[in-house]
Design a protein around this motif. Structure first.
Motif, PDB file in Angstrom:
ATOM      1  N   VAL A 101      24.287  26.433  16.835  1.00  0.00           N
ATOM      2  CA  VAL A 101      25.362  26.524  15.840  1.00  0.00           C
ATOM      3  C   VAL A 101      25.740  25.114  15.373  1.00  0.00           C
ATOM      4  CG1 VAL A 101      27.715  27.295  15.389  1.00  0.00           C
ATOM      5  CG2 VAL A 101      26.197  28.682  16.809  1.00  0.00           C
ATOM      6  N   LYS A 102      25.546  24.854  14.095  1.00  0.00           N
ATOM      7  CA  LYS A 102      25.795  23.531  13.514  1.00  0.00           C
ATOM      8  C   LYS A 102      27.010  23.503  12.598  1.00  0.00           C
ATOM      9  CE  LYS A 102      21.965  22.104  15.378  1.00  0.00           C
ATOM     10  NZ  LYS A 102      22.092  21.911  16.789  1.00  0.00           N
ATOM     11  N   SER A 103      27.536  24.692  12.253  1.00  0.00           N
ATOM     12  CA  SER A 103      28.701  24.753  11.367  1.00  0.00           C
ATOM     13  C   SER A 103      29.477  26.034  11.660  1.00  0.00           C
ATOM     14  CB  SER A 103      28.273  24.716   9.894  1.00  0.00           C
ATOM     15  OG  SER A 103      27.522  25.880   9.563  1.00  0.00           O
ATOM     16  N   ILE A 104      30.720  26.054  11.195  1.00  0.00           N
ATOM     17  CA  ILE A 104      31.555  27.251  11.332  1.00  0.00           C
ATOM     18  C   ILE A 104      32.201  27.568   9.987  1.00  0.00           C
ATOM     19  CG2 ILE A 104      32.060  26.926  13.783  1.00  0.00           C
ATOM     20  CD1 ILE A 104      34.867  25.849  12.883  1.00  0.00           C
ATOM     21  N   SER A 105      32.541  28.828   9.826  1.00  0.00           N
ATOM     22  CA  SER A 105      33.402  29.270   8.728  1.00  0.00           C
ATOM     23  C   SER A 105      34.496  30.103   9.369  1.00  0.00           C
ATOM     24  CB  SER A 105      32.618  30.076   7.685  1.00  0.00           C
ATOM     25  OG  SER A 105      32.050  31.231   8.273  1.00  0.00           O
ATOM     26  N   ALA A 106      35.481  30.481   8.579  1.00  0.00           N
ATOM     27  CA  ALA A 106      36.579  31.295   9.100  1.00  0.00           C
ATOM     28  C   ALA A 106      36.765  32.514   8.209  1.00  0.00           C
ATOM     29  CB  ALA A 106      37.869  30.482   9.149  1.00  0.00           C
ATOM     30  N   SER A 107      36.774  33.681   8.840  1.00  0.00           N
ATOM     31  CA  SER A 107      37.069  34.923   8.116  1.00  0.00           C
ATOM     32  C   SER A 107      38.507  35.309   8.429  1.00  0.00           C
ATOM     33  CB  SER A 107      36.130  36.050   8.553  1.00  0.00           C
ATOM     34  OG  SER A 107      34.814  35.788   8.153  1.00  0.00           O
ATOM     35  N   VAL A 108      39.241  35.678   7.393  1.00  0.00           N
ATOM     36  CA  VAL A 108      40.624  36.122   7.568  1.00  0.00           C
ATOM     37  C   VAL A 108      40.649  37.638   7.496  1.00  0.00           C
ATOM     38  CG1 VAL A 108      42.972  36.032   6.648  1.00  0.00           C
ATOM     39  CG2 VAL A 108      41.528  33.990   6.584  1.00  0.00           C
ATOM     40  N   VAL A 109      41.320  38.227   8.481  1.00  0.00           N
ATOM     41  CA  VAL A 109      41.454  39.679   8.568  1.00  0.00           C
ATOM     42  C   VAL A 109      42.890  40.048   8.210  1.00  0.00           C
ATOM     43  CG1 VAL A 109      41.369  41.667  10.128  1.00  0.00           C
ATOM     44  CG2 VAL A 109      39.707  39.804  10.376  1.00  0.00           C
ATOM     45  N   CYS A 110      43.046  40.991   7.301  1.00  0.00           N
ATOM     46  CA  CYS A 110      44.339  41.568   6.946  1.00  0.00           C
ATOM     47  C   CYS A 110      44.174  43.082   6.933  1.00  0.00           C
ATOM     48  CB  CYS A 110      44.787  41.137   5.550  1.00  0.00           C
ATOM     49  SG  CYS A 110      45.203  39.407   5.376  1.00  0.00           S
ATOM     50  N   GLY A 116      38.450  37.759   3.321  1.00  0.00           N
ATOM     51  CA  GLY A 116      37.865  36.551   2.755  1.00  0.00           C
ATOM     52  C   GLY A 116      37.294  35.656   3.839  1.00  0.00           C
ATOM     53  N   THR A 117      36.290  34.861   3.449  1.00  0.00           N
ATOM     54  CA  THR A 117      35.653  33.917   4.363  1.00  0.00           C
ATOM     55  C   THR A 117      35.565  32.566   3.671  1.00  0.00           C
ATOM     56  OG1 THR A 117      34.377  35.690   5.396  1.00  0.00           O
ATOM     57  CG2 THR A 117      33.564  33.446   5.718  1.00  0.00           C
ATOM     58  N   THR A 118      35.906  31.513   4.416  1.00  0.00           N
ATOM     59  CA  THR A 118      35.879  30.163   3.868  1.00  0.00           C
ATOM     60  C   THR A 118      34.452  29.644   3.764  1.00  0.00           C
ATOM     61  OG1 THR A 118      35.987  29.070   6.024  1.00  0.00           O
ATOM     62  CG2 THR A 118      38.101  29.653   4.969  1.00  0.00           C
ATOM     63  N   ASN A 151      27.653  29.305  11.891  1.00  0.00           N
ATOM     64  CA  ASN A 151      26.750  28.983  10.778  1.00  0.00           C
ATOM     65  C   ASN A 151      27.041  29.797   9.522  1.00  0.00           C
ATOM     66  OD1 ASN A 151      25.324  27.047  12.311  1.00  0.00           O
ATOM     67  ND2 ASN A 151      24.088  28.660  13.233  1.00  0.00           N
ATOM     68  N   GLY A 152      28.305  30.119   9.285  1.00  0.00           N
ATOM     69  CA  GLY A 152      28.692  30.853   8.083  1.00  0.00           C
ATOM     70  C   GLY A 152      28.359  32.331   8.104  1.00  0.00           C
ATOM     71  N   ASN A 153      27.971  32.873   9.258  1.00  0.00           N
ATOM     72  CA  ASN A 153      27.601  34.275   9.367  1.00  0.00           C
ATOM     73  C   ASN A 153      28.872  35.110   9.572  1.00  0.00           C
ATOM     74  OD1 ASN A 153      26.733  36.829  10.074  1.00  0.00           O
ATOM     75  ND2 ASN A 153      25.561  36.181  11.852  1.00  0.00           N
ATOM     76  N   ALA A 154      29.384  35.713   8.518  1.00  0.00           N
ATOM     77  CA  ALA A 154      30.631  36.494   8.598  1.00  0.00           C
ATOM     78  C   ALA A 154      30.467  37.812   9.346  1.00  0.00           C
ATOM     79  CB  ALA A 154      31.164  36.764   7.177  1.00  0.00           C
TER      80      ALA A 154
END
Length: 163
Positions: A101-110, A116-118, A151-154
């Motif tokens: 894993v070289k990067s992260i993203s964040a998914s927001v749950v409502c 949405g995912t950054t 790695n941006g995998n939502a």
């Protein structure tokens, strides 16, 4: 010509006063301005690492395939869609690093679903990352959560709030 009575002048003044008070409130309810889009915090929480046998969240987002731990991690979501995630020491213990894993993203749950995912942010070999992003949020965001994606995998999370 008939002169207005004192009562009709008072009624006219009251109607004008109410119109002045109600009109701004009504225009603020469209989401373009007002309290909802002012950027107040709707979630501020610590993050926890995921375990392979952890729960599937937001309907179909599963935990990563390895256990994940972190020294420190926090997430903040604001009502205008700003998302901030900070992690320190987010690693796979058996490797002592984040592995592939070289990067992260964040998914927001409502309301029980990902809204949405950054974009991604780099994750250092020590497991440190600072992510500042934006997502679209619905007008009402009940029970918000943040899922940290590898790695941006939502479709997967390696850390989350509220585990």
């Amino acid at each position: 010509m008939k002169r207005p009575t004192r009562t009709s002048a008072l009624v006219a003044g009251a109607v004008l006063g109410l119109t002045t008070l109600v009109a701004p409130a009504a225009s603020a309810s469209d989401g373009s301005s007002g309290h909802h889009r002012s950027g107040h915090t709707i979630l501020r929480a610590d993050l926890e690492g995921s375990m392979p046998d952890g729960p599937t969240l937001a309907g179909n987002v599963g935990p990563g395939g390895k256990p994940w731990v972190l020294d420190e991690g926090s997430a903040r979501v604001r009502s205008d869609g700003r998302v901030r995630v900070r992690v320190e020491g987010l690693i796979i213990p058996e490797f002592g690093t984040p592995g592939p894993v070289k990067s992260i993203s964040a998914s927001v749950v409502c309301n029980g679903m990902v809204v949405g995912t950054t974009k991604t942010a780099p994750l250092s070999m020590e497991g440190d990352a600072r992510l500042d992003g934006m997502v679209w949020l619905p007008k009402h965001c009940h029970m918000p959560m943040v899922l940290v994606n590898p790695n941006g995998n939502a479709g997967a999370y390696i850390a989350a709030t509220g585990l």
